[in-house]
Design a protein around this motif. Structure first.
Motif, PDB file in Angstrom:
ATOM      1  N   ARG A  28     -32.082 -57.737 -36.634  1.00 53.55           N
ATOM      2  CA  ARG A  28     -33.103 -58.058 -37.625  1.00 53.55           C
ATOM      3  C   ARG A  28     -32.608 -57.737 -39.045  1.00 53.55           C
ATOM      4  N   GLU A  29     -31.853 -56.658 -39.174  1.00 56.33           N
ATOM      5  CA  GLU A  29     -31.319 -56.314 -40.495  1.00 56.33           C
ATOM      6  C   GLU A  29     -30.308 -57.361 -40.954  1.00 56.33           C
ATOM      7  N   MET A  30     -29.497 -57.854 -40.033  1.00 60.24           N
ATOM      8  CA  MET A  30     -28.516 -58.882 -40.368  1.00 60.24           C
ATOM      9  C   MET A  30     -29.214 -60.182 -40.765  1.00 60.24           C
ATOM     10  N   VAL A  31     -30.236 -60.553 -40.004  1.00 60.19           N
ATOM     11  CA  VAL A  31     -30.945 -61.805 -40.269  1.00 60.19           C
ATOM     12  C   VAL A  31     -31.696 -61.739 -41.599  1.00 60.19           C
ATOM     13  N   THR A  32     -32.377 -60.636 -41.846  1.00 59.46           N
ATOM     14  CA  THR A  32     -33.165 -60.515 -43.079  1.00 59.46           C
ATOM     15  C   THR A  32     -32.282 -60.366 -44.312  1.00 59.46           C
ATOM     16  N   SER A  33     -30.996 -60.081 -44.124  1.00 60.07           N
ATOM     17  CA  SER A  33     -30.083 -59.998 -45.265  1.00 60.07           C
ATOM     18  C   SER A  33     -29.878 -61.365 -45.912  1.00 60.07           C
ATOM     19  N   GLY A  34     -30.185 -62.419 -45.174  1.00 56.82           N
ATOM     20  CA  GLY A  34     -30.022 -63.773 -45.694  1.00 56.82           C
ATOM     21  C   GLY A  34     -28.666 -64.373 -45.434  1.00 56.82           C
ATOM     22  N   ALA A  35     -27.750 -63.606 -44.850  1.00 60.45           N
ATOM     23  CA  ALA A  35     -26.385 -64.082 -44.660  1.00 60.45           C
ATOM     24  C   ALA A  35     -26.069 -64.477 -43.225  1.00 60.45           C
ATOM     25  N   PHE A  36     -26.946 -64.170 -42.300  1.00 62.18           N
ATOM     26  CA  PHE A  36     -26.692 -64.463 -40.898  1.00 62.18           C
ATOM     27  C   PHE A  36     -27.866 -65.234 -40.304  1.00 62.18           C
ATOM     28  N   MET A  37     -27.536 -66.133 -39.382  1.00 59.74           N
ATOM     29  CA  MET A  37     -28.564 -66.813 -38.622  1.00 59.74           C
ATOM     30  C   MET A  37     -28.715 -66.109 -37.275  1.00 59.74           C
ATOM     31  N   PRO A  38     -29.932 -66.072 -36.727  1.00 58.03           N
ATOM     32  CA  PRO A  38     -30.185 -65.307 -35.506  1.00 58.03           C
ATOM     33  C   PRO A  38     -29.446 -65.838 -34.279  1.00 58.03           C
ATOM     34  N   VAL A  39     -29.004 -64.908 -33.450  1.00 61.71           N
ATOM     35  CA  VAL A  39     -28.404 -65.259 -32.160  1.00 61.71           C
ATOM     36  C   VAL A  39     -29.141 -64.579 -31.010  1.00 61.71           C
ATOM     37  N   VAL A  40     -29.900 -63.542 -31.324  1.00 62.99           N
ATOM     38  CA  VAL A  40     -30.683 -62.836 -30.304  1.00 62.99           C
ATOM     39  C   VAL A  40     -32.025 -63.542 -30.145  1.00 62.99           C
ATOM     40  N   LYS A  41     -32.437 -63.731 -28.914  1.00 64.48           N
ATOM     41  CA  LYS A  41     -33.693 -64.427 -28.632  1.00 64.48           C
ATOM     42  C   LYS A  41     -34.862 -63.746 -29.352  1.00 64.48           C
ATOM     43  N   GLY A  42     -35.633 -64.529 -30.053  1.00 68.39           N
ATOM     44  CA  GLY A  42     -36.801 -64.000 -30.756  1.00 68.39           C
ATOM     45  C   GLY A  42     -36.525 -63.516 -32.158  1.00 68.39           C
ATOM     46  N   ALA A  43     -35.248 -63.369 -32.527  1.00 67.75           N
ATOM     47  CA  ALA A  43     -34.909 -62.830 -33.853  1.00 67.75           C
ATOM     48  C   ALA A  43     -35.236 -63.807 -34.967  1.00 67.75           C
ATOM     49  N   GLU A  44     -35.513 -65.061 -34.620  1.00 69.92           N
ATOM     50  CA  GLU A  44     -35.866 -66.030 -35.665  1.00 69.92           C
ATOM     51  C   GLU A  44     -37.159 -65.652 -36.370  1.00 69.92           C
ATOM     52  N   SER A  45     -37.944 -64.763 -35.741  1.00 68.82           N
ATOM     53  CA  SER A  45     -39.184 -64.309 -36.381  1.00 68.82           C
ATOM     54  C   SER A  45     -38.902 -63.510 -37.646  1.00 68.82           C
ATOM     55  N   ALA A  46     -37.659 -63.055 -37.820  1.00 64.50           N
ATOM     56  CA  ALA A  46     -37.291 -62.288 -39.008  1.00 64.50           C
ATOM     57  C   ALA A  46     -36.976 -63.192 -40.201  1.00 64.50           C
ATOM     58  N   LEU A  47     -36.935 -64.490 -39.968  1.00 62.62           N
ATOM     59  CA  LEU A  47     -36.641 -65.432 -41.053  1.00 62.62           C
ATOM     60  C   LEU A  47     -37.886 -65.695 -41.887  1.00 62.62           C
ATOM     61  N   ASP A  48     -37.711 -65.765 -43.204  1.00 65.08           N
ATOM     62  CA  ASP A  48     -38.848 -66.108 -44.059  1.00 65.08           C
ATOM     63  C   ASP A  48     -38.600 -67.366 -44.883  1.00 65.08           C
ATOM     64  N   ASP A  49     -37.337 -67.804 -44.973  1.00 68.48           N
ATOM     65  CA  ASP A  49     -37.027 -69.022 -45.708  1.00 68.48           C
ATOM     66  C   ASP A  49     -37.334 -70.231 -44.829  1.00 68.48           C
ATOM     67  N   PRO A  50     -38.124 -71.189 -45.311  1.00 67.69           N
ATOM     68  CA  PRO A  50     -38.518 -72.332 -44.482  1.00 67.69           C
ATOM     69  C   PRO A  50     -37.341 -73.187 -44.019  1.00 67.69           C
ATOM     70  N   ASN A  51     -36.306 -73.323 -44.858  1.00 74.18           N
ATOM     71  CA  ASN A  51     -35.150 -74.120 -44.452  1.00 74.18           C
ATOM     72  C   ASN A  51     -34.361 -73.426 -43.351  1.00 74.18           C
ATOM     73  N   ARG A  52     -34.179 -72.132 -43.470  1.00 73.64           N
ATOM     74  CA  ARG A  52     -33.470 -71.391 -42.431  1.00 73.64           C
ATOM     75  C   ARG A  52     -34.269 -71.387 -41.133  1.00 73.64           C
ATOM     76  N   LYS A  53     -35.589 -71.354 -41.252  1.00 70.05           N
ATOM     77  CA  LYS A  53     -36.429 -71.451 -40.059  1.00 70.05           C
ATOM     78  C   LYS A  53     -36.228 -72.797 -39.369  1.00 70.05           C
ATOM     79  N   MET A  54     -36.099 -73.849 -40.173  1.00 71.08           N
ATOM     80  CA  MET A  54     -35.901 -75.185 -39.625  1.00 71.08           C
ATOM     81  C   MET A  54     -34.573 -75.267 -38.873  1.00 71.08           C
ATOM     82  N   VAL A  55     -33.534 -74.662 -39.437  1.00 73.80           N
ATOM     83  CA  VAL A  55     -32.234 -74.638 -38.781  1.00 73.80           C
ATOM     84  C   VAL A  55     -32.326 -73.874 -37.463  1.00 73.80           C
ATOM     85  N   ALA A  56     -32.975 -72.702 -37.491  1.00 69.99           N
ATOM     86  CA  ALA A  56     -33.111 -71.894 -36.274  1.00 69.99           C
ATOM     87  C   ALA A  56     -33.897 -72.642 -35.205  1.00 69.99           C
ATOM     88  N   GLU A  57     -34.945 -73.328 -35.609  1.00 65.39           N
ATOM     89  CA  GLU A  57     -35.761 -74.086 -34.654  1.00 65.39           C
ATOM     90  C   GLU A  57     -34.947 -75.212 -34.024  1.00 65.39           C
TER      91      GLU A  57
END
Length: 433
Positions: A352-381
């Protein structure tokens, strides 16, 4: 951090800012940790990464210290190298047959060569606990013959990043969903006096995204799989991909001087989009960061994202994604604590710390919930819902094949090669590897 795909393009040269070598510890004199774990003695883990820029430059050492605090018998000896320096060092280490206990990998052809040389540990069983927390798509670049050889820590995909204001000015109602609609959008942008697409032609690799995606959209994942098995790129989808790309190039959609422009250099691809001088670029999930870094400007809410369009009559689906990421492989003689460290690195808190830093995209299941940028959310989805996955072609195959893909596609865009000649050139090199 280093860019997923771009082992040759760290947040590319822009983020490494001319750095050649940055070490967090002395250069590895002899790789392979000292494994006294069986007797309860001290253990040293050699960890070679590409954490030469923030936030990973500070984040990775912090995580290593926390692991050492919980495991007082273990020392994590980290070496951080800029991407090009990392590649050079790894070439020498592979030749010597003595790799670091943990090292960065982008998967694909290079990792397969290391595996075939007997230098990499199969972590399918030993790493099953941490691998079980990972999304399926994030593990794909590191899987061969049903076995997994690396723990992913970043994953992404390529898509179009676009300026919403430019689209609005050109009368484009929304992101194009088909190739015909995309070409129509290019024409509308030109008619509105807006440069449709920025391209770093000098670096060549950005151009291969178009050819690869078009082949996927035309032939589906089966075309990509068949080419990988046969080393033959002469099938109709690859020829047609070149023809479609030439159709785009004939519209002259790229910025003036694109053939001599770098991806992340001043006035290059990323800077052109970031400064509002071009409407779109086809790039990975790191694009917004590099746009801002290269141009000194931030598009903010004006920046949007959409997946590569489908091709009318093609067998590929919009859910088939093209991309890659970063992972950590473990050398065959690494101590068992190496996998313990990777499991700690990728635990829920650190992820979660890596994802919220803005430099990493999530790889752990459910970690996409830590994203707040709509574009990054779209990529994760899009990644989570991927029906098929293809690693960047200049990484999926041996380096010589990847280079030929980049070179030949660049020649096609420049009008120096035909679609047929591209497939012939790539096939010829692929069948000699």
């Amino acid at each position: 951090m280093g860019i997923p795909h771009r082992p040759r393009r760290s947040f590319l040269t822009a983020l490494s800012a001319g750095a050649v070598l940055i070490t967090a510890a002395p250069m590895l004199a002899a790789c392979g940790g000292d494994d006294d774990s069986e007797s309860g003695g001290k253990v040293t883990i050699e960890w070679m990464n590409i954490a030469t820029t923030e936030p990973s430059q500070s984040l990775f050492p912090k995580i290593a210290k926390e692991f050492e605090a919980q495991n007082p018998n273990v020392t994590v000896k980290a070496t951080a190298l800029e991407n090009e320096a990392f590649k050079s060092k790894m070439t020498a280490l592979v030749a010597s047959g003595d790799l670091p206990d943990i090292y960065v990998t982008w998967g694909g052809g290079v990792l397969k060569q290391q595996i075939d040389a007997g230098l990499v540990k199969d972590i399918t069983s030993e790493g099953s606990e941490v691998l079980g927390t990972m999304t399926d798509v994030s593990k794909k670049p590191y899987q061969f013959d049903g076995k997994t050889y690396a723990v992913p820590y970043d994953m992404g995909m390529v898509g179009f990043w676009y300026n919403k204001k430019h689209f609005e000015k050109a009368g484009i109602d929304g992101p194009p969903e088909t190739w015909s609609q995309f070409l129509d959008a290019v024409r509308k942008l030109k008619d509105a006096g807006i440069t449709p697409i920025a391209l770093g032609g000098k670096d060549k690799w950005p151009g291969h995204y178009y050819w690869s995606y078009l082949a996927m959209r035309i032939g589906g994942m089966q075309a990509m799989e068949q080419a990988a098995q046969s080393n033959d790129f002469s099938a109709a989808p690859f020829v047609q991909a070149g023809e479609k790309l030439k159709e785009l190039a004939d519209l002259q959609p790229f910025q003036q001087g694109f053939q001599n422009a770098g991806y992340d250099t001043p006035g290059g691809q990323a800077a052109s989009v970031g400064s509002g001088k071009a409407a779109m670029e086809l790039m990975g999930q790191w694009a917004p960061t590099v746009q801002e870094d290269a141009s000194g400007k931030k598009l903010g809410d004006d920046l949007g994202f959409f997946p590569f369009p489908t091709v009318e009559g093609g067998q590929g689906a919009v859910t088939d994604v093209f991309g890659g990421g970063n992972g950590f492989a473990v050398s065959k003689d690494a101590p068992k604590e190496a996998l313990d460290f990777l499991a700690f690195l990728m635990n829920e808190k650190n992820e979660r710390e890596m994802v919220t830093s803005g430099a990493f995209m999530p790889v752990v299941k459910g970690a996409e919930s830590a994203l707040d940028d709509p574009n990054r959310k779209m990529v994760a989805e899009a990644l989570n819902n991927a029906g098929g996955f293809q690693l960047y072609l200049d990484q999926a195959f041996p380096p010589a094949v990847g280079q030929e893909v980049n070179d030949s596609v660049a020649s096609l865009i420049a009008g120096k090669k035909s679609a047929q000649q591209v497939t012939e050139s790539v096939t010829k090199v692929a069948q000699t590897q």
